[in-house]
Design an enzyme around this catalytic site. Sequence first.
Site, mmCIF file in Angstrom:
data_model
loop_
_atom_site.group_PDB
_atom_site.id
_atom_site.type_symbol
_atom_site.label_atom_id
_atom_site.label_comp_id
_atom_site.label_asym_id
_atom_site.label_seq_id
_atom_site.Cartn_x
_atom_site.Cartn_y
_atom_site.Cartn_z
ATOM 1 C CG ASP A 42 -1.861 1.131 1.284
ATOM 2 O OD1 ASP A 42 -2.721 1.196 0.399
ATOM 3 O OD2 ASP A 42 -1.761 1.965 2.211
ATOM 4 C CD GLU B 32 -2.295 2.132 -3.473
ATOM 5 O OE1 GLU B 32 -3.376 2.569 -3.915
ATOM 6 O OE2 GLU B 32 -1.960 2.226 -2.286
#
Length: 662
Positions: free
Chosen positions: A319, A348
């Site tokens: 994340d 990400e």
Amino acid sequence: MKTLLIAMLLTVTTALEAQQARFQEMTYTPEATTFELFAPSTAKAVKVRIYKEGLGGKALKTVRMQPAGNDRWTATVRGDLMGRFYTFDIGRGECPGVFAKAVGVNGRRAAIIDMATTAPEGWADDRRPVCKSPADLVIYEMHHRDFSIARPDARHPGKFLALTEPWAIDHLRRLGVNAVHILPSYDYGSVDETRLADNKYNWGYDPVNYNVPEGGYSTDPYQPAARIREFKQMVQALHKAGIRVILDVVYNHTYDIDHSNFQLTYPDYYYRIEGSGVYSNGSGCGNETASEQPMMRQFMMESVKYWIDEYHIDGFRFDLMGVHDIETMNQIRQMVDTIDPTIFIYGEGWSAGQCAYPQEKLGMKANIPQMPGIAAFSDEMRDALRGPFSDDSKPGWLGLADASEKESLKYGIAGCIAHPQVDMAKVNYSKAPWALQPTQMISYVSCHDDMCLVDRLKASIPGLSGKPGISGKSGNSGLSGKSAQPAPPAAPLSELIRLDLLAQTAVFTSQGVPFMLSGEELLRDKKGVHNSFESPDSINHLDWSNLSRYPQVFSYYSALIQLRKNHPAFRLGSADLVRRHLEFLDTPGQVLAYRLKNYAGRDDWRDIIVVLNAGKEQQQVAIPKGTYTVVCRDGMISEQGIATVEGPVVTVGPQSALILHN
């Protein structure tokens, strides 16, 4: 040279073993248990407390820890503490430490258990499903509760064990996915495990204990071993079905600062702080961790290793990877390679705000060339297809009446590598290729974050109003083996389905690693909610009756995935091979077409042509002369062939894909 390589490997292994010892906060024997803690040497008093229960009651014993040098504290408690709970306290409040491996309800106290007793039968024989290349992966992102909470025949709705049940395994296998990306499944803070009947919902991006499964997904959050054993049963069942398990990890921030285990054991060490003295907020959640700090880096490395060793995890999705420094990500990749290089790592490639660390040293998408073996999501392809993240009402290529997003879509189809036919000056977010290999690019059109595909299409394309399901009558839930014939869809619904299938055709025929949100194969919607992280089940649950409402959607998704699996030209896995064999064709307006030419790798489909038409009118496209077999047309896929056509011109229907081979 061979001797040198072996020596280097042994050196790395020895170093990792030495580092591993740093996080042995608790070492148990029947005679005594030793506690160690990384905490400031300046602390006035560091204590460990022993409890009978995981919540409530007074401490059975409180022991002062002694300095052991270099910010280390230690204490040994005599006697057999098996089954007891413990906390650390440096004077700021009690916590279970940073590397608890078992906890009581709500993760307030760490537990001393025999991990050997948490292994399900046959766990020692559990094996990672074979995956020769990341290009072979088909990733299915799911939230435990979304997937099973509304399933009528689920024995353990909303729990880890739901994924061990025959209906769940059967669905995933029929769909054809071979990797399940589970949203955060460690112990997180926003759901009170003592009040699960309240049905409190959250995605789980609020970490508390990073190395313990979430109790809310277990059948008994009060029993420390239950969540561990049931998580392993889930992994084991998926592995037996040939499905890898990818864990969503959120090392970039904590639920809060003041009550985090990091802050309660070593204040301000694990967080980045601005020059002005305020906590940096690159995560958008009020804090950001400092991965460049030696002990934070080591914590991340050892945590990843622990999930691999103890839980047999096959991959990690980071994340907000753009919050972490490049060196930490590379060290994690190198460590994982010594265990199993097929373990997939992606994240990400951005942060949610400005970080208090130089951007050129962070795991941003633009820096992926500095992180070999690590992949990132392509928001270029996502937003080219459906429209920008920043404006739900603005359409992408699927809803525009022009070709303005075609170059960005071409970039995504090529796997975000340098390709001679992609003009980077016209690509939406990146002006230079960031993937060295197509396996460094995650191709997708929707995920848990932001609107799901159906909602986004309806929000951004005029005329697609109405909720899925209003025009069809299912007659039954589709779970009994009998499938009712759905009524012909109304015009807006028919167009919605066409665009949905077209979007996923672009994703699954791209050269990147394809990724889909669970429920998309059911024409899932979330009532238009953009950010459903704490919305109730009524918004987030999968509606399994859609299997019988829209059987054509599931059939198309399944056939599309099988098409990719059966024909390696769709997953070349090498930038050189992509540049050699992928050729874009000249096309009008909202049509994009490409040819996978002269590829003879394990397939008799030597030339494959894919035509994608987002326009509302049928279009003619020039292709090389020859006789072709049509395998995809007007929302149907059949590898045995739908029709035969002759070049040099073919016709593609409106808002649909045409795939053919010679």
